[in-house]
Design an enzyme around this catalytic site. Structure first.
Site, PDB file in Angstrom:
ATOM      1  N   CYS A 331       3.064   2.316   1.263  1.00 32.33           N
ATOM      2  CA  CYS A 331       4.439   2.103   1.714  1.00 32.33           C
ATOM      3  C   CYS A 331       5.009   3.214   2.600  1.00 32.33           C
ATOM      4  O   CYS A 331       5.632   2.895   3.628  1.00 32.33           O
ATOM      5  CB  CYS A 331       5.351   1.801   0.543  1.00 32.33           C
ATOM      6  SG  CYS A 331       4.825   2.449  -1.037  1.00 32.33           S
ATOM      7  N   ARG A 360      -6.370   6.756  -6.192  1.00 31.51           N
ATOM      8  CA  ARG A 360      -5.549   7.094  -7.354  1.00 31.51           C
ATOM      9  C   ARG A 360      -6.471   7.730  -8.384  1.00 31.51           C
ATOM     10  O   ARG A 360      -7.484   7.137  -8.756  1.00 31.51           O
ATOM     11  CB  ARG A 360      -4.907   5.834  -7.948  1.00 31.51           C
ATOM     12  CG  ARG A 360      -4.004   5.142  -6.957  1.00 31.51           C
ATOM     13  CD  ARG A 360      -3.348   3.922  -7.552  1.00 31.51           C
ATOM     14  NE  ARG A 360      -2.542   3.257  -6.535  1.00 31.51           N
ATOM     15  CZ  ARG A 360      -1.870   2.121  -6.725  1.00 31.51           C
ATOM     16  NH1 ARG A 360      -1.913   1.540  -7.903  1.00 31.51           N
ATOM     17  NH2 ARG A 360      -1.168   1.588  -5.755  1.00 31.51           N
ATOM     18  N   GLN A 378      -6.083  -2.219  -1.060  1.00 32.20           N
ATOM     19  CA  GLN A 378      -5.040  -3.154  -1.460  1.00 32.20           C
ATOM     20  C   GLN A 378      -4.790  -4.142  -0.336  1.00 32.20           C
ATOM     21  O   GLN A 378      -4.752  -3.762   0.829  1.00 32.20           O
ATOM     22  CB  GLN A 378      -3.731  -2.403  -1.676  1.00 32.20           C
ATOM     23  CG  GLN A 378      -3.569  -1.802  -3.038  1.00 32.20           C
ATOM     24  CD  GLN A 378      -2.173  -1.255  -3.211  1.00 32.20           C
ATOM     25  OE1 GLN A 378      -1.630  -0.606  -2.320  1.00 32.20           O
ATOM     26  NE2 GLN A 378      -1.570  -1.526  -4.354  1.00 32.20           N
ATOM     27  N   ASP A 380      -2.126  -5.245   0.877  1.00 28.29           N
ATOM     28  CA  ASP A 380      -0.719  -4.898   0.779  1.00 28.29           C
ATOM     29  C   ASP A 380       0.089  -5.558   1.891  1.00 28.29           C
ATOM     30  O   ASP A 380      -0.465  -5.959   2.914  1.00 28.29           O
ATOM     31  CB  ASP A 380      -0.607  -3.373   0.948  1.00 28.29           C
ATOM     32  CG  ASP A 380       0.548  -2.793   0.167  1.00 28.29           C
ATOM     33  OD1 ASP A 380       1.394  -3.562  -0.309  1.00 28.29           O
ATOM     34  OD2 ASP A 380       0.598  -1.552   0.051  1.00 28.29           O
ATOM     35  N   HIS A 382       4.448  -5.262   3.410  1.00 27.28           N
ATOM     36  CA  HIS A 382       5.839  -4.891   3.178  1.00 27.28           C
ATOM     37  C   HIS A 382       6.697  -5.821   3.999  1.00 27.28           C
ATOM     38  O   HIS A 382       6.453  -6.006   5.188  1.00 27.28           O
ATOM     39  CB  HIS A 382       6.056  -3.422   3.541  1.00 27.28           C
ATOM     40  CG  HIS A 382       5.238  -2.512   2.699  1.00 27.28           C
ATOM     41  ND1 HIS A 382       4.093  -1.889   3.159  1.00 27.28           N
ATOM     42  CD2 HIS A 382       5.350  -2.170   1.392  1.00 27.28           C
ATOM     43  CE1 HIS A 382       3.561  -1.191   2.183  1.00 27.28           C
ATOM     44  NE2 HIS A 382       4.283  -1.348   1.093  1.00 27.28           N
ATOM     45  N   LYS A 462       9.558  -5.860 -10.696  1.00 28.70           N
ATOM     46  CA  LYS A 462       8.428  -6.541 -10.069  1.00 28.70           C
ATOM     47  C   LYS A 462       8.058  -7.827 -10.780  1.00 28.70           C
ATOM     48  O   LYS A 462       8.361  -8.019 -11.956  1.00 28.70           O
ATOM     49  CB  LYS A 462       7.217  -5.610 -10.013  1.00 28.70           C
ATOM     50  CG  LYS A 462       6.724  -5.164 -11.378  1.00 28.70           C
ATOM     51  CD  LYS A 462       5.459  -4.314 -11.268  1.00 28.70           C
ATOM     52  CE  LYS A 462       4.932  -3.944 -12.645  1.00 28.70           C
ATOM     53  NZ  LYS A 462       3.659  -3.235 -12.610  1.00 28.70           N
ATOM     54  N   HIS A 508       7.565  -4.922  -1.503  1.00 31.29           N
ATOM     55  CA  HIS A 508       6.132  -4.602  -1.525  1.00 31.29           C
ATOM     56  C   HIS A 508       5.457  -5.805  -2.159  1.00 31.29           C
ATOM     57  O   HIS A 508       5.950  -6.324  -3.149  1.00 31.29           O
ATOM     58  CB  HIS A 508       5.819  -3.416  -2.427  1.00 31.29           C
ATOM     59  CG  HIS A 508       6.623  -2.197  -2.167  1.00 31.29           C
ATOM     60  ND1 HIS A 508       6.074  -1.057  -1.656  1.00 31.29           N
ATOM     61  CD2 HIS A 508       7.934  -1.919  -2.367  1.00 31.29           C
ATOM     62  CE1 HIS A 508       6.998  -0.119  -1.562  1.00 31.29           C
ATOM     63  NE2 HIS A 508       8.140  -0.618  -1.986  1.00 31.29           N
TER      64      HIS A 508
END
Length: 638
Positions: A331, A360, A378, A380, A382, A462, A508
């Site tokens: 992000c 991570r 990911q 991902d 946004h 979420k 997200h």
RNA sequence: GCCGAUGUAGCUCAACGGUAGAGCACGGCUUUCGUAAAGCCGGGGUUGAGGGUUCAAAUCCCUCCAUCGGCUCCA
């Protein structure tokens, strides 16, 4: 006399103080034999509980989920007695039934080892053979506290009890345990069991508390059910993506990088097929795609809030006296791209996807194949939008998500909503609005959901998507997280219709979650038998002998020109061996070619898991295969 | 990170104080074969790493690393 009403609506008139087991006996002696407990006015009780009022009674057997649970819990008590008799220093803590079995947490300094399971089981068998009754004894909380003085675990259990009457159950040679019950009538009724494993478990799941030993067992009403269960475990082991990943040469791990997957050529084919499909769908849903750097200045992560909330899981590096972080999330990078120019409300909603590689640092004990890694990609995205657009955007993501899951053959999914955690940023008011928007979207789509209080991300509430694979195991894949904080922190703005600068909302979202994990799930879901469109090698041509190698080459050329991934097995093995090998490698499709086929320009098609074989012209096979691939069909029948 | 277990050839496993073996896989040769594994020969291991005990260690002890099963955490 009291009247008891049975589940079929009939009533029995019985003497005051009659017990459920006596009632079962009156209904049918076979029922009494199968009975493990009873539901009296909906409450589950021992079969020996006297009935003193007019009530509804249902006899519970081990075929009933509740009955099975009681049986397993009783089995846990029997195991506890066995362990205590072998290790008298054992302090019992807590022993519930769980899915497929039970466990008992004990405090014992000497470690119990797998080698000990045999004698625990043997001792349990003795207790079972003695068939002693489970006897319930009740007393007041005060009496119970006095009785258990000095036993910190049991005192703690009493503290957690919501009733003022505390019960104990005894069976056998003076073995007694604090327990709410109910239990099966006697130790001969705890089913067919097996001790499965032993593991450490913190008291109350709290890492600051003492580590106890948790002994797991499984128990089933019938011997056959126990055998079936053990068989299922064996099957699951064969599907294990770590085993199949090695066997099928898809990926590997190395001590040089624990938690970092090495994806092999065949694994990359699966990966790229998924990416191609994923891009197509996202394009259709109006997404753009970006790529942001892996390593960014540490200051950025202070600004984003990750430093304060996620530092423990982050990797850092430094160069030229400047500190950098390796991104654990995409992000902040996405925000920097957003900030490179001005934005207008006319652009909204702006959907920006990124297949972002994140790192991570997960605790060493939790790493698990592709399911839990320290580096993953990911899927991902946004979405920048106005507050008014949140609900429709969330609905759009839900639709996109479900479409993708169905393509991979997942039909069984559920949704969970997680709310504000203790460690969070942003005002309560903002959290309320965000949570309301998520609920609104779910309700609009009439999707049932479960609420997880306090389990949201630190920056917003979420929605999580969970799927069930063919073994009914649940996996979390996608997520939608609302974020009002990061746009603020990064000073993101857009020009609204009224010509004022406003802060956009950031959503997200990820659909597959992690490519690595998703591929692992797919491998297990399909037991390695990937559908044609995902198979690293789609077709293998098997010449009967060297004499048809040339023809096999001709066929292969045609297939390759049509875009199929195929090879020829030109080894001088017999055809049976070539077939066995191809099956072992889980090839979806084999083409056997010999003189007959060469003469007629045909192929003998052998499909994974399907009989009989079929001889068809090459073109016919090609068309069928291409159609299956384009449609991403999971079955392949000619 | 914590508790317990386990690390032997590419894979699956044997040897459990006394010269590290087998099957599959791999390489070579023979065979040219019709639907789930044909035969022979061969190469391949500082037994996870480091230290210790012992005349002698894959085997016993210690430390570390990794893996497995849980706990905690999470995509």
């Amino acid at each position: 006399m009291v009247n008891v009403t049975l589940p079929d609506g009939s009533t029995l008139s019985v003497g005051n103080g009659t017990t459920p087991i006596q009632i079962a006996e009156r209904i049918d002696p076979a029922l009494a034999k199968a009975a493990v407990a009873a539901r009296v006015n909906g409450k589950v009780v021992d079969l020996s509980t006297p009935i003193v009022n007019n009530v509804d009674v249902q006899i519970v057997t081990a075929n009933d989920d509740k009955g099975l649970e009681i049986m397993r819990h009783s089995c846990a008590h029997v195991m506890a007695e066995a362990i205590c008799s072998i290790w008298p220093a054992t302090k019992l803590v807590y022993g519930p039934a769980v899915e497929d079995g039970f466990y008992y947490d004990i405090d014992l300094d000497e470690p119990i080892r797998p080698d000990d399971f045999g004698r625990i089981e043997q001792k349990m068998q003795e207790i079972v053979a003695a068939d002693r009754p489970f006897i319930r004894k009740e007393m007041s909380k005060i009496q119970a506290l006095a009785k258990l003085a000095g036993d910190r675990y049991k005192l703690d259990n009493i503290d957690h009890a919501d009733s003022d009457i505390i019960s104990f159950y005894s069976h056998g040679d003076g073995f007694e345990d604090l327990c709410r019950g109910p239990h099966v009538p006697s130790t001969g009724r705890v089913g067919n069991f097996k001790i499965m494993s032993v593991a450490g478990a913190y008291w109350h799941g709290d890492p600051t508390q003492k580590m106890l030993q948790r002994v797991y067992g499984t128990a089933w009403a019938a011997k056959q059910e126990l055998d079936d269960y053990l068989q299922r475990l064996e099957e699951a082991k064969k599907r294990d993506h770590r085993v199949l990943g090695r066997h099928l040469d898809l990926f590997s791990f190395n001590e040089a990088g624990p938690g970092f997957a090495f994806i092999h050529p065949k694994g990359m084919i699966i990966w790229n097929e998924i990416v191609n499909y994923w891009r197509g769908v996202h394009n259709r849903y109006g997404y753009q795609e970006i790529k942001t750097p892996l390593i960014l200045n540490e200051q950025l992560w202070h600004k984003s809030g990750h430093w304060d909330n996620y530092k423990e899981n982050m990797y850092f590096t430094a160069f030229d006296n400047v500190s950098y972080a390796i991104k654990p999330m995409n992000c902040p990078g996405g925000c920097l791209v957003y900030k490179t120019r001005q934005h207008s409300y006319r652009e909204f909603p702006m959907r920006v996807a990124e297949l972002g590689l994140v790192h991570r640092h997960e605790a060493s004990g939790v790493i698990h194949g592709l399911f839990r890694v320290r580096q993953f990609t990911q899927d991902d995205a946004h979405i920048f939008c106005t507050p008014q657009q949140i609900e429709s955007e969330v609905i759009g993501v839900i639709e996109l998500t479900f479409e993708i899951y169905r393509t991979f053959g997942f039909e069984d999914f559920h949704v969970e909503l997680s709310t504000k955690p203790e460690k969070h940023i942003g005002s309560d008011q903002v959290w309320d609005i965000a949570t309301g928007a998520l609920k609104g979207a779910l309700e609009h789509k009439a999707i049932a959901y479960k609420i997880n209080e306090g389990e949201g991300a630190f920056y917003g509430p979420k929605i999580d998507f969970h799927i069930k694979d063919c073994l009914k195991r649940s996996w979390q894949l996608g997520t939608i997280q609302l974020d009002f904080s990061m746009p603020e922190r990064f000073g993101l703005t857009y020009t609204d219709r009224d010509n004022t600068e406003k802060t956009p909302v950031m959503i997200h979202r990820a659909v597959l979650g992690s490519f690595e994990r998703f591929i692992g799930i797919l491998i297990e879901h399909y037991a390695g038998n990937l559908p044609l469109w995902l198979s690293p090698e789609q077709v293998r041509i098997l010449p009967i002998s060297e004499k048809t190698n040339d023809y096999a080459g001709v066929v292969q050329t045609k297939l390759k020109q049509a875009g199929l991934r195929c090879s020829c097995d030109l080894s001088d093995e017999k055809i049976g061996a070539k077939i066995a090998r191809a099956h072992g490698e889980k090839l979806p499709c084999m083409l056997v070619v010999g003189p007959k086929e060469a003469q007629s320009n045909t192929v003998n098609v052998r499909l994974r898991g399907i009989q009989p074989n079929k001889t068809v012209p090459i073109e016919e096979f090609l068309e069928a295969a291409k159609r299956k691939i384009v449609n991403k069909e999971t079955d392949f029948v000619l």
